[in-house]
Design an enzyme around this catalytic site. Sequence first.
Site, PDB file in Angstrom:
ATOM      1  N   CYS A 176      -0.622   4.178   2.295  1.00  0.00           N
ATOM      2  CA  CYS A 176      -0.435   3.908   3.559  1.00  0.00           C
ATOM      3  C   CYS A 176       0.840   3.950   4.042  1.00  0.00           C
ATOM      4  O   CYS A 176       1.303   4.597   5.274  1.00  0.00           O
ATOM      5  CB  CYS A 176      -0.854   2.390   3.897  1.00  0.00           C
ATOM      6  SG  CYS A 176      -2.286   1.801   3.406  1.00  0.00           S
ATOM      7  N   ASP A 177       2.096   3.365   3.450  1.00  0.00           N
ATOM      8  CA  ASP A 177       3.417   3.420   3.837  1.00  0.00           C
ATOM      9  C   ASP A 177       4.477   4.317   3.074  1.00  0.00           C
ATOM     10  O   ASP A 177       5.485   4.517   3.599  1.00  0.00           O
ATOM     11  CB  ASP A 177       3.840   2.086   3.734  1.00  0.00           C
ATOM     12  CG  ASP A 177       3.145   1.050   4.415  1.00  0.00           C
ATOM     13  OD1 ASP A 177       2.483   1.346   5.550  1.00  0.00           O
ATOM     14  OD2 ASP A 177       3.015  -0.112   4.279  1.00  0.00           O
ATOM     15  N   CYS A 199       0.823  -1.195  -0.055  1.00  0.00           N
ATOM     16  CA  CYS A 199      -0.035   0.054  -0.028  1.00  0.00           C
ATOM     17  C   CYS A 199       0.792   1.372   0.108  1.00  0.00           C
ATOM     18  O   CYS A 199       1.547   1.473   1.196  1.00  0.00           O
ATOM     19  CB  CYS A 199      -1.014   0.001   1.270  1.00  0.00           C
ATOM     20  SG  CYS A 199      -2.060   1.372   1.348  1.00  0.00           S
TER      21      CYS A 199
END
Length: 300
Positions: free
Chosen positions: A133-134, A130
């Site tokens: 997300c990261d 992701c």
Amino acid sequence: MEPYFDIVIVGGGPAGLTAAIYARRAGRSVLLLEKEGFGGQIASAPKVENFPGFSAISGAELADRLFSQAEALGARLELEEVLEIRDGAPKRVVTDYGAYLAGAVILAAGMRRRTLGLPGEDHLAGISFCAVCDGAFYAGQDVAVAGGGSAALQDALYLADLCRHVTVLHRRADFRADPILVEEARGRANLTLLPSTVVEALEGEDHLTGLTLRDTAAGDVSHLPVSALFEAVGHLPESGLARALGVPVDEAGFLAAGEDCVTPVPGIFAAGDVRAKAVRQLTTACADGAVAALAACAYN
């Protein structure tokens, strides 16, 4: 006594949420069960530009709108993993929290991420699925993206705004992504496209430090220092529950259901990416949700 619902929907992505909206508008009692997060994989997309009515919208906002609409109409939405579906009249849906009875079931569980299958992939820090997300954790660093589809190029473009340099690794000679994304990627000074390249090994003990690459055309092996690898190499259908029910699947594991979303098992319907079909897009997932809901309403 186990609660009864006219329609139980397995999967909270666009197909499942759309099915909940249509079934509730038809006056049916609806339970939607999702094991991870409502909205499905589209919720992690930084920008959605192919959904009618929105020139651009974040995946998270679109997912939230679908969720809120289904909830406002009275659908019951629960974060529970479905472990088993028992056929019968009614059908019994067993989850990790309890069990429910259903007049009809719509399978809209979508797909799970495919991995590279390399040693260390499951425990090395720096492996991510992701980018949204990261990605921020690797701001100013060098990273790589594995994959050649639109999702991989979208991830790469997003990361290029954060990271020092992004390298996209694709095993085929040609990228399968939308041409407009490939063109934009080629125009970024800090983004490199490497076709005909596979990851042979992950380097590092606790944290990823680099990749061993192989050129599939020439056979040359090289080393690429990176702090993170973002994988976008496709998906596998979540068809285990359907198989256990006796729903036929194709050679790739997708559920045998036509454009009417009806499976050969009475009272079981399939919608979204888990269904065998030629086009898997956000719009077709929503279309499946509507069709499956109306078919389930006609059945029950």
